[in-house]
Design a protein around this motif. Structure first.
Motif, PDB file in Angstrom:
ATOM      1  N   PRO A   1       0.802  -1.231   0.000  1.00 41.53           N
ATOM      2  CA  PRO A   1       0.000   0.000   0.000  1.00 41.53           C
ATOM      3  C   PRO A   1       0.835   1.281   0.000  1.00 41.53           C
ATOM      4  CG  PRO A   1      -0.835  -1.569   1.612  1.00 41.53           C
ATOM      5  CD  PRO A   1       0.486  -2.094   1.160  1.00 41.53           C
ATOM      6  N   ARG A   2       2.113   1.198   0.379  1.00 37.42           N
ATOM      7  CA  ARG A   2       2.968   2.378   0.450  1.00 37.42           C
ATOM      8  C   ARG A   2       3.757   2.624  -0.836  1.00 37.42           C
ATOM      9  NH1 ARG A   2       5.156   3.041   6.436  1.00 37.42           N
ATOM     10  NH2 ARG A   2       3.509   2.028   7.618  1.00 37.42           N
ATOM     11  N   LEU A   3       3.516   1.782  -1.853  1.00 38.40           N
ATOM     12  CA  LEU A   3       4.322   1.857  -3.062  1.00 38.40           C
ATOM     13  C   LEU A   3       3.467   2.122  -4.290  1.00 38.40           C
ATOM     14  CD1 LEU A   3       6.599  -1.288  -2.463  1.00 38.40           C
ATOM     15  CD2 LEU A   3       7.133   1.096  -1.914  1.00 38.40           C
ATOM     16  N   ASP A   4       4.067   2.761  -5.280  1.00 40.14           N
ATOM     17  CA  ASP A   4       3.479   2.838  -6.618  1.00 40.14           C
ATOM     18  C   ASP A   4       4.030   1.676  -7.435  1.00 40.14           C
ATOM     19  OD1 ASP A   4       1.843   5.126  -6.397  1.00 40.14           O
ATOM     20  OD2 ASP A   4       3.594   6.434  -6.575  1.00 40.14           O
ATOM     21  N   ILE A   5       3.152   0.995  -8.152  1.00 41.92           N
ATOM     22  CA  ILE A   5       3.538  -0.214  -8.886  1.00 41.92           C
ATOM     23  C   ILE A   5       3.328   0.003 -10.386  1.00 41.92           C
ATOM     24  CG2 ILE A   5       3.127  -2.682  -9.191  1.00 41.92           C
ATOM     25  CD1 ILE A   5       4.190  -1.979  -6.441  1.00 41.92           C
ATOM     26  N   ASN A   6       4.341  -0.352 -11.141  1.00 45.44           N
ATOM     27  CA  ASN A   6       4.249  -0.375 -12.601  1.00 45.44           C
ATOM     28  C   ASN A   6       4.418  -1.836 -13.035  1.00 45.44           C
ATOM     29  OD1 ASN A   6       4.183   0.287 -15.311  1.00 45.44           O
ATOM     30  ND2 ASN A   6       6.372   0.801 -15.387  1.00 45.44           N
ATOM     31  N   PRO A   7       3.324  -2.591 -13.127  1.00 41.67           N
ATOM     32  CA  PRO A   7       3.426  -4.050 -13.365  1.00 41.67           C
ATOM     33  C   PRO A   7       4.185  -4.364 -14.653  1.00 41.67           C
ATOM     34  CG  PRO A   7       1.170  -3.417 -12.831  1.00 41.67           C
ATOM     35  CD  PRO A   7       1.922  -2.140 -13.076  1.00 41.67           C
ATOM     36  N   GLN A   8       5.018  -5.383 -14.590  1.00 33.89           N
ATOM     37  CA  GLN A   8       5.774  -5.762 -15.773  1.00 33.89           C
ATOM     38  C   GLN A   8       4.902  -6.545 -16.751  1.00 33.89           C
ATOM     39  OE1 GLN A   8       9.056  -8.189 -14.265  1.00 33.89           O
ATOM     40  NE2 GLN A   8       8.033 -10.047 -14.965  1.00 33.89           N
ATOM     41  N   GLN A   9       5.223  -6.430 -18.026  1.00 31.56           N
ATOM     42  CA  GLN A   9       4.458  -7.128 -19.050  1.00 31.56           C
ATOM     43  C   GLN A   9       4.889  -8.584 -19.202  1.00 31.56           C
ATOM     44  OE1 GLN A   9       4.693  -4.928 -22.689  1.00 31.56           O
ATOM     45  NE2 GLN A   9       3.510  -3.187 -21.912  1.00 31.56           N
ATOM     46  N   GLU A  10       6.153  -8.873 -18.951  1.00 35.93           N
ATOM     47  CA  GLU A  10       6.646 -10.236 -19.120  1.00 35.93           C
ATOM     48  C   GLU A  10       5.955 -11.177 -18.126  1.00 35.93           C
ATOM     49  OE1 GLU A  10       8.506  -7.631 -18.485  1.00 35.93           O
ATOM     50  OE2 GLU A  10       9.664  -7.276 -20.320  1.00 35.93           O
ATOM     51  N   PRO A  11       5.561 -12.363 -18.587  1.00 35.21           N
ATOM     52  CA  PRO A  11       4.886 -13.304 -17.691  1.00 35.21           C
ATOM     53  C   PRO A  11       5.829 -13.851 -16.634  1.00 35.21           C
ATOM     54  CG  PRO A  11       5.368 -14.358 -19.792  1.00 35.21           C
ATOM     55  CD  PRO A  11       5.726 -12.911 -19.954  1.00 35.21           C
ATOM     56  N   VAL A  12       5.265 -14.231 -15.506  1.00 35.73           N
ATOM     57  CA  VAL A  12       6.025 -14.900 -14.452  1.00 35.73           C
ATOM     58  C   VAL A  12       5.296 -16.192 -14.081  1.00 35.73           C
ATOM     59  CG1 VAL A  12       6.955 -12.753 -13.515  1.00 35.73           C
ATOM     60  CG2 VAL A  12       4.869 -13.708 -12.540  1.00 35.73           C
ATOM     61  N   THR A  13       6.070 -17.177 -13.650  1.00 37.40           N
ATOM     62  CA  THR A  13       5.512 -18.436 -13.161  1.00 37.40           C
ATOM     63  C   THR A  13       5.614 -18.446 -11.650  1.00 37.40           C
ATOM     64  OG1 THR A  13       6.150 -19.618 -15.167  1.00 37.40           O
ATOM     65  CG2 THR A  13       5.706 -20.951 -13.214  1.00 37.40           C
ATOM     66  N   LEU A  14       4.499 -18.665 -10.985  1.00 35.82           N
ATOM     67  CA  LEU A  14       4.454 -18.612  -9.528  1.00 35.82           C
ATOM     68  C   LEU A  14       4.276 -20.008  -8.948  1.00 35.82           C
ATOM     69  CD1 LEU A  14       4.161 -17.145  -6.776  1.00 35.82           C
ATOM     70  CD2 LEU A  14       1.707 -16.941  -7.271  1.00 35.82           C
ATOM     71  N   HIS A  15       5.202 -20.393  -8.064  1.00 36.97           N
ATOM     72  CA  HIS A  15       5.041 -21.624  -7.287  1.00 36.97           C
ATOM     73  C   HIS A  15       4.645 -21.247  -5.871  1.00 36.97           C
ATOM     74  CE1 HIS A  15       5.557 -25.557  -5.538  1.00 36.97           C
ATOM     75  NE2 HIS A  15       6.389 -25.046  -4.646  1.00 36.97           N
ATOM     76  N   ILE A  16       3.480 -21.715  -5.454  1.00 32.51           N
ATOM     77  CA  ILE A  16       3.015 -21.478  -4.084  1.00 32.51           C
ATOM     78  C   ILE A  16       3.475 -22.648  -3.231  1.00 32.51           C
ATOM     79  CG2 ILE A  16       1.005 -21.146  -2.603  1.00 32.51           C
ATOM     80  CD1 ILE A  16      -0.467 -20.059  -5.075  1.00 32.51           C
ATOM     81  N   THR A  17       4.319 -22.392  -2.272  1.00 32.97           N
ATOM     82  CA  THR A  17       4.915 -23.467  -1.479  1.00 32.97           C
ATOM     83  C   THR A  17       3.885 -24.113  -0.565  1.00 32.97           C
ATOM     84  OG1 THR A  17       5.551 -21.958   0.301  1.00 32.97           O
ATOM     85  CG2 THR A  17       7.147 -22.298  -1.470  1.00 32.97           C
ATOM     86  N   CYS A  18       4.180 -25.349  -0.181  1.00 30.56           N
ATOM     87  CA  CYS A  18       3.277 -26.048   0.724  1.00 30.56           C
ATOM     88  C   CYS A  18       3.198 -25.341   2.068  1.00 30.56           C
ATOM     89  CB  CYS A  18       3.705 -27.497   0.896  1.00 30.56           C
ATOM     90  SG  CYS A  18       5.433 -27.729   1.305  1.00 30.56           S
ATOM     91  N   SER A  19       4.302 -24.746   2.522  1.00 29.33           N
ATOM     92  CA  SER A  19       4.273 -24.046   3.803  1.00 29.33           C
ATOM     93  C   SER A  19       3.416 -22.789   3.715  1.00 29.33           C
ATOM     94  CB  SER A  19       5.693 -23.706   4.261  1.00 29.33           C
ATOM     95  OG  SER A  19       6.487 -23.217   3.215  1.00 29.33           O
ATOM     96  N   SER A  20       3.392 -22.114   2.561  1.00 30.62           N
ATOM     97  CA  SER A  20       2.497 -20.971   2.381  1.00 30.62           C
ATOM     98  C   SER A  20       1.043 -21.411   2.458  1.00 30.62           C
ATOM     99  CB  SER A  20       2.744 -20.292   1.032  1.00 30.62           C
ATOM    100  OG  SER A  20       3.981 -19.638   1.009  1.00 30.62           O
ATOM    101  N   ARG A  21       0.753 -22.556   1.848  1.00 33.16           N
ATOM    102  CA  ARG A  21      -0.615 -23.069   1.904  1.00 33.16           C
ATOM    103  C   ARG A  21      -1.005 -23.388   3.348  1.00 33.16           C
ATOM    104  NH1 ARG A  21      -2.055 -24.386  -3.446  1.00 33.16           N
ATOM    105  NH2 ARG A  21      -0.268 -24.582  -4.843  1.00 33.16           N
ATOM    106  N   ARG A  22      -0.104 -23.981   4.101  1.00 33.80           N
ATOM    107  CA  ARG A  22      -0.423 -24.317   5.490  1.00 33.80           C
ATOM    108  C   ARG A  22      -0.497 -23.080   6.374  1.00 33.80           C
ATOM    109  NH1 ARG A  22       3.159 -28.741   8.016  1.00 33.80           N
ATOM    110  NH2 ARG A  22       1.507 -28.548   9.592  1.00 33.80           N
ATOM    111  N   LEU A  23       0.228 -22.048   6.006  1.00 36.11           N
ATOM    112  CA  LEU A  23       0.173 -20.789   6.748  1.00 36.11           C
ATOM    113  C   LEU A  23      -1.064 -19.961   6.415  1.00 36.11           C
ATOM    114  CD1 LEU A  23       3.896 -19.661   6.419  1.00 36.11           C
ATOM    115  CD2 LEU A  23       2.686 -19.953   8.598  1.00 36.11           C
ATOM    116  N   GLN A  24      -1.846 -20.421   5.424  1.00 39.00           N
ATOM    117  CA  GLN A  24      -2.993 -19.661   4.920  1.00 39.00           C
ATOM    118  C   GLN A  24      -2.573 -18.313   4.337  1.00 39.00           C
ATOM    119  OE1 GLN A  24      -6.013 -21.244   4.993  1.00 39.00           O
ATOM    120  NE2 GLN A  24      -4.937 -22.938   5.949  1.00 39.00           N
ATOM    121  N   SER A  25      -1.340 -18.259   3.805  1.00 32.73           N
ATOM    122  CA  SER A  25      -0.856 -17.015   3.209  1.00 32.73           C
ATOM    123  C   SER A  25      -0.696 -17.120   1.704  1.00 32.73           C
ATOM    124  CB  SER A  25       0.485 -16.619   3.841  1.00 32.73           C
ATOM    125  OG  SER A  25       1.494 -17.567   3.558  1.00 32.73           O
TER     126      SER A  25
END
Length: 961
Positions: free
Chosen positions: A838-862
């Motif tokens: 919320p404190r930043l201005d964002i200029n999203p990049q056009q190039e695609p990214v691949t996101l891996h959501i880790t198992c620990s993130s899933r268990r953390l509900q984050s």
């Protein structure tokens, strides 16, 4: 009379059959070792049969050859998809056929109005593919996140919203199937159909004869029509003989619900249905179930999507769930509730539908004890559905050790629903099932009831047998209902099919079986079974071994998220095999071999991440059980203790080792380095890890120190994980700064400064020891780190930022068990999304990214924070399908790289064109991700720093609260 196929069940498989299989199947596809055969001996039902052979099939040609051989040698064959069937459809003591990962093909057709699916596709995955078109497949079983299309079609599964008219039978377009003799038929291909008509004319002629026979028997025809106005999966779908004129249409619709007894469904094309995106849900609790059921009959003429009934006992079992009205624990036995969902294609349509439904409900308001009115609030509605879905596991969680949970599935005429519920309650009381609860899909008169049952004594088996006899008489004779509404017949209800249908209809089914499978080799004993006691044979023992494991009913809901599911065993199989090893009768040699096999199959290849607990209806963490086994025989305990007590020195040695490996690589090259380490791994018995190109290089020791003074502003305590202190960023990454530097940079833009503990090089969250079973050492390291962080943070209640999701999970879990004032611990993505973005201005990049959501993130509900943050920073974000855990599991990617390779085998094909950047939030996971994707993976902080700038005039708080 016993068929030749049934007789063969008591004998060894013919040598000629097995030798012929070896000629065209890879050796790894033929599973003969006792350990894995035992692991496959059960499904989600309460039956157990150990197959003589498990065959993993890769393609249609192999399957056709297998069935031809089985037909030639009269060898019985049973097919299994996910094995979530509840009635014993997927167990055998002959040949069990399972599907490899090559049966997961799917293709959306005609703008989403159709979809072609192979049998290995999980139902929920098909629906995700259809989401862009606002469509879904018709069947919606409760197990849709785990069950596969092959099982959905073979059992004619339905569900909460599916009703009668949207099941597989009514939404079928075409299919490719394999007959008992190995013949392949594609009903969508004219040439294939013509060839089949020429080769199987007698089969098609036989169906014409049966069609005419039914049409001329008015009483039988009317009985069939009545039965299929209800939900009904008892026996074969003989309504196909009335509904269609052409034998080919009859044939393919008879395959639906045939449970692998008529042929194999190699792919199916569905007509999809509209998935209305706007929905509202409400819960209404009535004084008396009579008024509740009367309302159901009136709601059938309104635009409701789902109406779920729960009796008083069911409600009491989940009385503590969020969104449940107060006072439910004190409900009287005659009370009941309706959970009602209404949908619309847009907001206007939804509100119009709600108005109609509310007008029907309003006259019953005086009969209500409590209600939760209709709302479109997604979170609140998820809580309401969690009440309904929590009833089954609530019974499973409190059952006595040594018992299993049985869920039966009947249908009554809707007009007699209240009478049916009352009759079931009387039946429970008469047979001593006082804990039984009832819930179900009220619009269809479809009731599920759940009770606990032991099979460890003849008295208990007789009690269950008596109950089933009485139940069958009640449902069929007294109410004209269905003994199986949507779970399929299986072994459990096969002895009662004739009771429900009568001699004429049962004879029709026997003729169908003879036409399709004249030698009786396909799943014998299922659907049709002359043994009147088949439902109480081959019962699965559930020995009382462990308070946590004893809760497992082997449902298989855990399997889709397990990284070892295609390599060795799943969580369900780890528990099932362990139970049999402890309670089974084996020779000393067999016991020794089983223990040896379990070490690799069960222990060494388990990632122990606990992701399975999130899918388990009763929350069993199989990873914790495996870590307990590791603790019984820990390897190198003295070294582990020394490494923990002198962790700073250990880290120096680790960096030195990585530097040495890097020098060797430069001198020898990749191929020679890999060969050297492979040899060392073999010589050392696995103590020295294997090497591959994605291996990290050593981080500079000063990097954590430089981050301390890298920013000014509001203070945030920063805990850099040991992996990010030891491993430098991926050498292929564009940004070569350390994660510590990047976080300092991005937090500085947001007005934060980092406080790093002075003795950070001595600290570790404890995960490396915990995963290996060194609980005490892990606990000491975790406690040490929490104490240091508390000293820095608690005076000013500062937030604590942890830069690796596994470390955040370990520290949060440990803190939750401690008393006293809690630290505010945040995983990287969680903190960045909530307080930095919320404190930043964002200029999203056009190039695609691949996101891996880790198992620990899933268990953390984050996980939602990581996904939302990444989407804020990039215009195209791809989250690979069917990868819930990378299988690297701390350092298993170094020592058991085949686990990591198996978990990520589909990753490379899912990297979008033009993508050279991967995002995650665990450095160890990123090593394996790079190895199997070909692109560098880095923390989401790198992406945020790249596309962000400080927001001018930010007026937010100095400290996140």
């Amino acid at each position: 009379m016993q068929s030749q196929a049934e007789a063969n069940l008591t004998e060894a498989l013919p040598a000629a059959f097995y030798n012929a299989l070896k000629a065209f199947l890879p050796a790894d596809n033929l599973i003969r070792d006792l350990a894995r055969r035992l692991a496959f001996s059960g499904d989600a039902s309460f039956y157990r049969l150990t197959p003589k052979l498990v065959v993993r099939i890769d393609n249609l040609i192999q399957l056709s050859q297998l069935l031809k051989l089985a037909s030639d040698h009269l060898v019985p064959v049973t097919f299994r998809a996910a094995g979530t069937s509840l009635c014993g459809q997927a167990v055998t003591d002959s040949v069990l056929v399972t599907l490899s990962e090559h049966w997961r093909g799917a293709e959306v057709l005609e703008q989403g109005t159709k979809i072609r699916l192979q049998p290995g596709v999980i139902g929920a995955q098909a629906n995700r593919m259809l989401q862009p078109w606002g469509r879904k497949i018709g069947p919606d079983p409760a197990s849709i996140d785990s069950c596969k299309v092959g099982g959905i079609a073979a059992n004619n599964a339905s569900g909460m919203c599916c009703g009668v008219k949207q099941n597989s039978y009514h939404t079928l377009c075409d299919m490719t199937l394999v007959m008992a003799d190995g013949t392949v038929l594609d009903t969508a291909d004219v040439k294939s159909v013509t060839a089949f008509e020429n080769s199987h004319g007698p089969l098609l002629d036989g169906l014409r004869v049966l069609h005419e026979q039914v049409r001329q028997d008015q009483a039988l025809a009317e009985k069939i029509r009545h039965k299929y106005r209800l939900k009904n999966t008892t026996g074969y779908g003989i309504n196909a003989l009335l509904d269609f004129e052409q034998p080919l249409d009859m044939l393919k619709h008879l395959m639906i619900g045939s449970e692998g007894t008529l042929g194999f469904i190699a792919d199916i094309t569905y007509h999809t249905v509209i998935d209305e995106g706007h929905r509202a849900t409400g819960l209404f609790i009535f004084k008396d179930i009579k008024q509740c059921c009367e309302l159901v009959t009136r709601l059938r003429d309104t635009p409701v999507t789902a109406v779920e009934l729960m009796d008083a006992r069911a409600l009491k079992s989940v009385a503590d769930k969020p969104a449940m009205p107060a006072g439910v624990a004190a409900l009287e036995e005659r009370s009941a509730a309706l959970l009602i969902e209404v949908t619309g294609e847009d907001e206007q349509a939804l509100h119009a539908h709600l108005q109609q439904v509310n007008e029907v409900i309003r006259p019953y308001s005086g009969e209500l004890i409590a209600s939760v009115d209709f709302s479109e609030d997604k979170v609140r509605n998820q809580q309401l559905w969690a009440i309904r879905k929590g009833t089954f596991p609530a019974v499973g969680a409190v059952r006595a050790s040594g018992t299993t949970v049985i869920i039966e599935d009947v249908a009554f005429p809707v007009a007699r629903l209240a009478q049916g519920v009352a009759a079931l309650h009387q039946l429970f009381q008469a047979h001593g099932y006082n804990e039984a609860i009832i819930f179900g899909h009220a619009l269809e008169g479809n009731l599920h009831f759940v009770f606990t049952q032991a099979f460890n004594s003849e008295d208990e088996i007789r009690r269950y047998d008596g109950f089933m006899q009485a139940l069958s008489e009640l449902v069929t004779a007294d109410f004209g209902g269905s003994l199986k509404a949507e779970h399929g017949t299986g072994r459990n209800m096969a002895p009662f099919v004739k009771m429900e249908w009568g001699e004429d209809a049962y004879g029709l089914m026997e003729q169908i079986k003879a036409l399709f499978d004249p030698d009786g080799i396909l799943n014998p004993g299922v659907i049709l079974n002359s043994d009147k006691k088949a439902h109480i044979r081959h019962l699965k023992p559930i020995p009382a071994l462990d308070p946590e494991l004893d809760k497992c009913i082997e449902c298989g809901f855990c399997e889709p998220v397990c990284p070892s599911k295609d390599l060795t065993l799943t969580p369900r199989q780890r528990i099932a095999l362990w139970r049999q090893m402890q309670g089974g009768q084996f020779s000393p040699a067999q016991k020794q071999q089983l223990q040896q096999d379990y070490q690799y199959l069960g222990v060494d290849t388990c990632a122990a991440t606990g992701l399975c607990a999130q899918r388990c209806p009763v929350g069993i963490n199989t990873g914790d059980f495996i870590k307990q086994l590791r603790a019984q025989k820990p390897k190198g305990q003295w070294l582990a203790r020394q490494a923990a007590e002198h962790f700073a020195g250990t880290a120096v040695l680790a960096r030195f080792a990585l530097q040495s490996v890097g020098l060797s690589r430069n001198l020898l090259g990749d191929n020679n380095t890999g060969a050297v380490f492979k040899g060392l791994n073999n010589i050392s018995g696995g103590a020295i890890p294997r090497w591959y190109p994605a291996w990290p290089v050593a981080a500079r020791q000063s990097e954590a120190e430089t981050s301390k003074a890298a920013s000014t502003g509001a203070a945030v305590v920063y805990f850099p994980s040991c992996t990010n202190r030891m491993f430098a960023t991926d050498t292929q990454a564009e940004d070569q700064r350390s994660l510590q530097q990047v976080l300092a940079s991005v937090l500085a833009k947001a007005g934060f400064r980092l406080l790093v503990p002075d003795n950070i090089n001595q600290l570790c969250c404890g995960t490396p020891w915990d995963s290996k079973g060194f609980k005490t050492i892990a606990g000491d390291k975790t406690a040490q780190s929490l104490a240091v962080l508390a000293k820095l943070a608690q005076d000013e209640d500062l937030p604590v930022l942890i830069d690796a999701s596994p470390c955040a999970l370990q520290l949060k879990q440990s803190q939750s068990k401690q008393e006293g004032r809690a630290l505010r611990l945040y995983e990287t993505a969680e903190f960045l999304y909530q307080f930095v973005l919320p404190r930043l201005d964002i200029n999203p990049q056009q190039e695609p990214v691949t996101l891996h959501i880790t198992c620990s993130s899933r268990r953390l509900q984050s996980a939602q924070h990581l996904l939302a943050l990444t989407r804020a920073c990039a215009q195209q974000v791809v989250v690979p399908e069917d990868i819930y855990c990378c299988g690297f599991a701390g350092d298993k990617g170094f020592y058991t790289p085949e686990l990591n390779a198996s978990a990520l085998k589909d990753l490379n094909t899912q990297i979008p064109p033009g993508c050279s950047q991967g995002i995650s939030n665990s450095r160890s996971c990123e090593i394996g991700l790079r190895e199997h994707s070909g692109i560098a993976f880095q923390s989401v902080a790198y992406l945020l720093d790249k596309v962000s700038s400080r927001k001018a005039g930010w007026q937010g708080d100095d400290f996140p609260r």
